[in-house]
Design an enzyme around this catalytic site. Structure first.
Site, PDB file in Angstrom:
ATOM      1  N   THR A 271      80.682  76.002  33.375  1.00  0.00           N
ATOM      2  CA  THR A 271      82.086  76.029  33.693  1.00  0.00           C
ATOM      3  C   THR A 271      82.647  74.938  32.685  1.00  0.00           C
ATOM      4  OG1 THR A 271      81.825  76.567  35.754  1.00  0.00           O
ATOM      5  CG2 THR A 271      84.091  75.750  35.003  1.00  0.00           C
TER       6      THR A 271
ATOM      7  N   LYS B 135      86.948  81.897  35.599  1.00  0.00           N
ATOM      8  CA  LYS B 135      86.020  80.867  36.293  1.00  0.00           C
ATOM      9  C   LYS B 135      86.857  80.030  36.673  1.00  0.00           C
ATOM     10  CE  LYS B 135      82.435  78.629  37.856  1.00  0.00           C
ATOM     11  NZ  LYS B 135      82.164  78.622  39.162  1.00  0.00           N
TER      12      LYS B 135
ATOM     13  N   LYS C 264      85.974  67.280  37.401  1.00  0.00           N
ATOM     14  CA  LYS C 264      85.754  67.784  36.228  1.00  0.00           C
ATOM     15  C   LYS C 264      86.452  68.988  36.053  1.00  0.00           C
ATOM     16  CE  LYS C 264      82.751  70.376  35.209  1.00  0.00           C
ATOM     17  NZ  LYS C 264      82.352  71.647  34.974  1.00  0.00           N
TER      18      LYS C 264
END
Length: 299
Positions: free
Chosen positions: A95, A171, A240
């Protein structure tokens, strides 16, 4: 097939093992070499540098933690890009930001290689049982070559067209929605707890009626029981991803106030040394703000 696999964390290790179990020959690399030991016992070859996992016209998978780690294994004299040539395919299952995806796709294209973005939905247990949902975007011919391999690692592959950025942004959108689910379940469970209804009872009702889906069932159990010690996805990685979502939103001029709130939830939890817990531990902040004692507090 002769395949390279770079990144053997909880997700990558399981996916590499599934490829080996289907008869594929793997060259594997991980920053901590010990994580490759049981894969070597299954027939994989451990290499000393990411680039050594690559056949110039072959296929190499990467599953690393973040954009910086991906840049590290792709770039440099011992990296993937230096070895992958015409006909080669790099399948990135991490990701990462749309900008990183776009930049790496261009880097490989300069060398005649293809870049496929194939991030996944699912935790390590789903990876181990080949039950991941896998996104896939990139050059059509390259997609055709890697689809049978992706099918060995997941229950369904969603093709999203020729632009790898499409898979990266879907995603991020999905991970953002999971963040919202974590917050909603935490707030609802805390409200019920304040009225004397056990969190577990409330969550049993919801996950056996109107929210009877794997995400609510699995995450709801963790939040109801405050069970965060065995992370399927670390809270630090949640922060993140919240940053990646906000960065993409800023670039596209899309206000996402819930993403901003979840960024601060994760940041607050990280300030309390909770970065190694499961990302559902963001629910602890909800309990604490409601005046409830944290289950992690010492007597």
């Amino acid at each position: 097939m002769d395949i390279g696999y770079v990144g053997l964390g909880g997700m990558g290790h399981a996916m590499a093992s599934n490829l080996i179990s289907k008869g594929h020959t793997l060259r594997v690399w991980n920053r901590s070499p010990g994580k490759a030991a049981d894969l070597v016992a299954q027939g994989a070859m451990r290499v000393d540098h990411p680039g050594q996992a690559v056949a110039s016209d072959g296929i190499v998978f990467t599953m690393v933690a973040d954009d910086a780690a991906l840049d590290q294994v792709v770039g440099g004299p011992d990296g993937i890009a230096a070895r992958l040539g015409p006909g080669g395919i790099h399948v990135s299952m991490s990701t990462v930001s749309p900008e990183t995806t776009q930049r790496l796709a261009a880097l490989h294209a300069e060398r005649g290689a293809a870049f496929i973005a194939a991030p996944v939905f699912g935790r390590p247990v789903a990876a181990a049982s080949a039950m991941l949902f896998i996104l896939c975007a990139g050059d059509a011919a390259a997609r055709a070559r890697v689809l049978p391999l992706l099918a060995t690692m997941g229950q369904r592959v969603f093709e999203l067209g020729p632009d790898p950025v499409s898979a990266s942004i879907v995603k991020l959108g999905g991970n953002f929605m999971i963040m919202g689910v974590i917050e909603a379940m935490a707030e609802a469970a805390t409200l019920c707890e304040k009225y004397g209804v056990p969190r577990t009872a409330m969550m049993d009702v919801m996950t056996q009626s109107i929210f009877a889906t794997p995400l609510y069932v699995n995450y709801g159990k963790l939040i109801a029981q405050h069970d965060y010690a065995n992370p399927g996805f670390k809270l630090s990685l949640g922060l993140k991803d919240a940053k990646l979502v906000l960065g993409a939103a800023s670039n596209a001029r899309v206000p996402m106030p819930l993403a901003s709130m979840m960024h601060d939830r994760f940041l607050s939890a990280l300030a309390k040394d909770r970065g190694e817990l499961d990302w559902t531990a963001a629910a602890l902040n909800v309990s604490e703000e409601a005046g409830l004692r944290s289950p992690l507090s010492r007597p």
